[in-house]
Design a protein around this motif. Sequence first.
Motif, PDB file in Angstrom:
ATOM      1  N   UNK A  89       0.209   7.652   0.805  1.00  0.00           N
ATOM      2  CA  UNK A  89       1.580   6.761   0.884  1.00  0.00           C
ATOM      3  C   UNK A  89       2.213   6.822   2.246  1.00  0.00           C
ATOM      4  N   UNK A  90       1.751   7.921   2.962  1.00  0.00           N
ATOM      5  CA  UNK A  90       2.619   8.074   4.334  1.00  0.00           C
ATOM      6  C   UNK A  90       2.096   7.179   5.207  1.00  0.00           C
ATOM      7  N   UNK A  91       1.103   6.285   4.974  1.00  0.00           N
ATOM      8  CA  UNK A  91       0.399   5.270   5.563  1.00  0.00           C
ATOM      9  C   UNK A  91       1.536   3.968   5.452  1.00  0.00           C
ATOM     10  N   UNK A  92       2.144   3.176   6.437  1.00  0.00           N
ATOM     11  CA  UNK A  92       2.692   1.846   6.130  1.00  0.00           C
ATOM     12  C   UNK A  92       1.802   1.002   5.424  1.00  0.00           C
ATOM     13  N   UNK A  93       0.472   0.812   5.819  1.00  0.00           N
ATOM     14  CA  UNK A  93      -0.279  -0.252   5.241  1.00  0.00           C
ATOM     15  C   UNK A  93      -0.558  -0.055   3.889  1.00  0.00           C
ATOM     16  N   UNK A 137      15.058   4.461   1.892  1.00  0.00           N
ATOM     17  CA  UNK A 137      14.259   4.464   2.872  1.00  0.00           C
ATOM     18  C   UNK A 137      13.868   3.175   3.460  1.00  0.00           C
ATOM     19  N   UNK A 138      14.932   2.143   3.091  1.00  0.00           N
ATOM     20  CA  UNK A 138      14.422   0.638   3.517  1.00  0.00           C
ATOM     21  C   UNK A 138      13.915   0.449   5.132  1.00  0.00           C
ATOM     22  N   UNK A 139      14.425   1.141   5.940  1.00  0.00           N
ATOM     23  CA  UNK A 139      14.128   0.835   7.236  1.00  0.00           C
ATOM     24  C   UNK A 139      12.689   1.261   7.393  1.00  0.00           C
ATOM     25  N   UNK A 140      12.040   2.141   6.671  1.00  0.00           N
ATOM     26  CA  UNK A 140      10.784   2.454   6.812  1.00  0.00           C
ATOM     27  C   UNK A 140       9.768   1.451   6.044  1.00  0.00           C
TER      28      UNK A 140
END
Length: 161
Positions: A89-93, A137-140
């Motif tokens: 889950x550290x991957x945006x995709x 953490x909506x920006x992320x």
Amino acid sequence: SPRQVASEELGTIQVPSSWRGLMEDPTTMQLFWDIYSSTQPPHSSTALECLVQLASLRRSLFSSEGQRGLFLNRLLSGVLKVLQTQVGLRSHDNYHELCRLLARIKANYQLGELVVADQYDEWIELVATFTIDSFQHWQWASNSVYYLLSLWSRLVASIPY
């Protein structure tokens, strides 16, 4: 992309009835969960994309409501494991595809089907925590918030007042 969002609204996917046995076989879905947990993007996110498609299978493909319920249990169990371990889950995709999967599960399954699933209580609790974290953490997670809002909107709209 706008095309992807539009395709989310289409709902179920049509696969040949001859695929029924393969789709009902627990090892088919498990293969994609295994690929997800043992690889890195883009392979892991592609595995989640495949799980989004599996979550979109039309109701009539299944040989019985019981088989469909078992299929849902396997979906929820896989999501639960990802949320518990945070693997990938550290991957945006991966994060984005998990949000798509959550929205797709609710789009294709009624609340009544979800609440009787084996691990629903734990699943909904972890999805709520995941959603709160996402909003904090909506920006992320900005591209993924739509899918979480869709999930919760559909869940709330399913509850009779």
